[in-house]
Design an enzyme around this catalytic site. Structure first.
Site, short mmCIF file in Angstrom:
data_model
loop_
_atom_site.label_atom_id
_atom_site.label_comp_id
_atom_site.label_asym_id
_atom_site.label_seq_id
_atom_site.Cartn_x
_atom_site.Cartn_y
_atom_site.Cartn_z
N CYS A 243 4.29 -7.59 4.24
CA CYS A 243 4.61 -8.42 3.08
C CYS A 243 3.48 -8.34 2.05
O CYS A 243 3.73 -8.24 0.84
CB CYS A 243 4.82 -9.87 3.49
SG CYS A 243 6.15 -10.13 4.70
N CYS B 212 2.90 9.01 -0.15
CA CYS B 212 2.37 9.14 -1.51
C CYS B 212 2.48 7.81 -2.26
O CYS B 212 1.57 7.41 -2.99
CB CYS B 212 3.13 10.22 -2.27
SG CYS B 212 3.08 11.86 -1.51
#
Length: 322
Positions: free
Chosen positions: A39, A158
């Site tokens: 989170c 990425c």
């Protein structure tokens, strides 16, 4: 009634849930827990989503502390964190969102569902975007040390690296002899092929005195031994001894990692390399510091020097899991 506004994301409190998610507007809701690492990792991207729809009247971007508001979590079947749900306009019944966790992924989903045009308002980047048009003039400039990330827009690792790489760019922004840059290797395939890019992200360093491009973290003198070690199983003890001697004589801090990988392959078999690379990739997708991320990427670059073809892996002895 209580409702808190935190940046651009509405926090839903149990007593005002009906006011905000009542079918009058489309709503995208994150159910989270304050202690949840995933989170925390999502938080910056979710704020970007909030910004994208801040002035869109028909869409609410919200989140619920499901640890504090357990009744809401239970009502909507939340079993893990973060859980993302979309409430279409005109309905109080949500559908689960299982797409990518980048801001662009979530925004695209909401736009497709609600017919809106929310978009990320990107800040100016300190990272230089390279194409075939400007690559040589920037990277091969003999007065510059250039760090280049080869990435793919769809690559999860990425996307996880992006905030850290922006920090690196900002750190060296005012250094006249340093450039932090990136290449969309999916779009600029000629550049990726020229520098032997086989996985994402790949980071290469182009110092002033060597414009061939070296993988960050690798030790050029040990790369041939890594390939030889994987190809010649019968001679691995001898090659390991050679690598250990070379690493001992090297001033590069990453040299010992080659020896460590060789010992692990001896212990667990050839598929250790693939398993370890995937393990590091999972860690990189989590909530880690920029220093840790940089170190793991360097280790992945070294592991790529050990990679076997599928046929060679089949000839290696069976991978044992402890």
């Amino acid at each position: 009634m209580r409702c808190e506004r935190a940046q651009f994301v509405t926090h839903l409190i149990l007593f005002v849930r009906i006011q905000f998610v009542n079918g009058d507007k489309a709503a995208f809701v994150e159910f989270y827990a304050p202690w949840c690492g995933h989170c925390k990792h999502l938080a910056p991207a979710y704020e970007e989503v909030g910004k994208a729809f801040d002035n869109v009247a028909d869409v609410i971007i919200a989140k619920v502390d499901a640890d504090a508001e357990k009744e809401l979590g239970s009502r909507f079947g939340v079993q893990g964190f973060p859980t993302l749900k979309f409430f279409p306009k005109g309905s109080k019944d949500p559908e689960d969102y299982n797409g990518g966790r980048a801001a662009e992924d979530i925004i695209q989903f909401i736009n497709s569902k609600s017919g809106t045009r929310g978009r990320v308002k990107k800040a100016a980047s300190a990272v230089v975007d390279l194409t075939t048009e400007n690559f040589d003039s920037i990277v091969k400039d003999p007065t510059k040390n250039v760090l280049v990330e080869f990435y793919a827009p769809w690559c999860g690792h990425c996307k996880a690296l992006a905030p850290t790489y922006e920090e690196v760019g900002a750190t060296y922004k005012n250094e006249e002899n340093c450039v932090v840059a990136r290449v969309d290797a999916d779009a600029q395939r000629d550049l990726a092929s020229r520098y032997g890019v086989q996985g994402y992200p790949t980071i290469k360093f182009f110092p002033k005195d060597n414009k061939d491009g070296t993988d960050a973290g690798v030790v050029e003198d040990l790369n041939p031994l890594a390939s030889k070690f994987m190809a010649e199983e019968a001679n691995r003890e001898q090659i390991l001894a050679e690598a250990a001697a070379a690493a001992s004589a090297s001033s590069d801090a990453h040299a010992e990692y080659y020896v460590k990988v060789m010992k692990k392959v001896q212990e667990k078999g050839g598929e250790f390399v693939k398993a370890e690379n995937e393990r590091l990739g999972r860690i990189l997708s989590g909530d880690i510091s920029s220093k840790k991320s940089d170190e793991l990427i360097k280790k992945q670059n070294v592991l790529r020097k050990f990679e076997l073809s599928a046929a060679e892996i089949g000839k290696s002895r069976e991978f044992k899991v402890n």
